[in-house]
Design a protein around this motif. Structure first.
Motif, PDB file in Angstrom:
ATOM      1  N   TYR A 124       1.455  -9.631  -7.069  1.00  0.00           N
ATOM      2  CA  TYR A 124       1.460  -8.334  -7.023  1.00  0.00           C
ATOM      3  C   TYR A 124       0.207  -7.838  -6.078  1.00  0.00           C
ATOM      4  CZ  TYR A 124       5.253  -8.693 -10.186  1.00  0.00           C
ATOM      5  OH  TYR A 124       6.470  -9.048 -10.798  1.00  0.00           O
TER       6      TYR A 124
ATOM      7  N   LYS B 146      -1.925  -5.241  -3.228  1.00  0.00           N
ATOM      8  CA  LYS B 146      -1.880  -3.924  -2.767  1.00  0.00           C
ATOM      9  C   LYS B 146      -1.339  -3.921  -1.368  1.00  0.00           C
ATOM     10  CE  LYS B 146      -6.328  -3.284  -4.988  1.00  0.00           C
ATOM     11  NZ  LYS B 146      -7.752  -3.681  -4.519  1.00  0.00           N
TER      12      LYS B 146
ATOM     13  N   LEU C 148      -0.549 -13.692 -11.899  1.00  0.00           N
ATOM     14  CA  LEU C 148       0.052 -12.033 -11.607  1.00  0.00           C
ATOM     15  C   LEU C 148      -0.801 -11.338 -10.634  1.00  0.00           C
ATOM     16  CD1 LEU C 148       1.765 -10.975 -14.907  1.00  0.00           C
ATOM     17  CD2 LEU C 148       2.755 -12.201 -13.014  1.00  0.00           C
ATOM     18  N   SER C 149      -1.995 -11.535 -10.369  1.00  0.00           N
ATOM     19  CA  SER C 149      -3.037 -10.633  -9.444  1.00  0.00           C
ATOM     20  C   SER C 149      -2.617 -11.085  -8.061  1.00  0.00           C
ATOM     21  CB  SER C 149      -4.548 -10.986 -10.141  1.00  0.00           C
ATOM     22  OG  SER C 149      -4.822 -12.284  -9.776  1.00  0.00           O
TER      23      SER C 149
END
Length: 100
Positions: free
Chosen positions: A27, A29, A23-24
């Motif tokens: 999604y 920045k 998941l990092s």
């Protein structure tokens, strides 16, 4: 167009990522490109174009029986073609010592 996209997604999930999602990397920045340097997967885009153009060329080249048959089953032929091509590209570009 949906067949090649589905084939790449299935190959990426089942073959490349082995049914594990990070998941990092999904999604990110705003302003970050995430997993890919350009912000998109160039190999997947190239394979999607090939898997779309090849079956659709049968609509224009009706004298070629193979392309005409691929065009009649464009969704499934695009799905299978993109799945196989993306899997082959993943296997060829995988580093030798990697676990994944």
């Amino acid at each position: 167009m949906y067949g090649p996209i589905a084939g790449i997604m299935l190959s990426s999930y089942y073959i490349e990522r082995k049914r594990r999602l990070n998941l990092s990397t999904m999604y990110v920045k705003p302003g970050d490109n995430g997993e890919y340097s350009n912000g998109y997967n160039v190999v997947a885009c190239t394979i999607m174009a090939i898997s779309f153009i090849l079956p659709m060329s049968g609509a224009f080249l009706k004298n070629a029986p193979l392309l005409s048959t691929l065009n009649q089953f464009a969704f499934f032929s695009g799905l299978i073609l993109s799945f196989v091509l993306y899997t082959l590209c993943h296997r060829m570009n995988k580093p030798n010592g990697s676990v994944s």
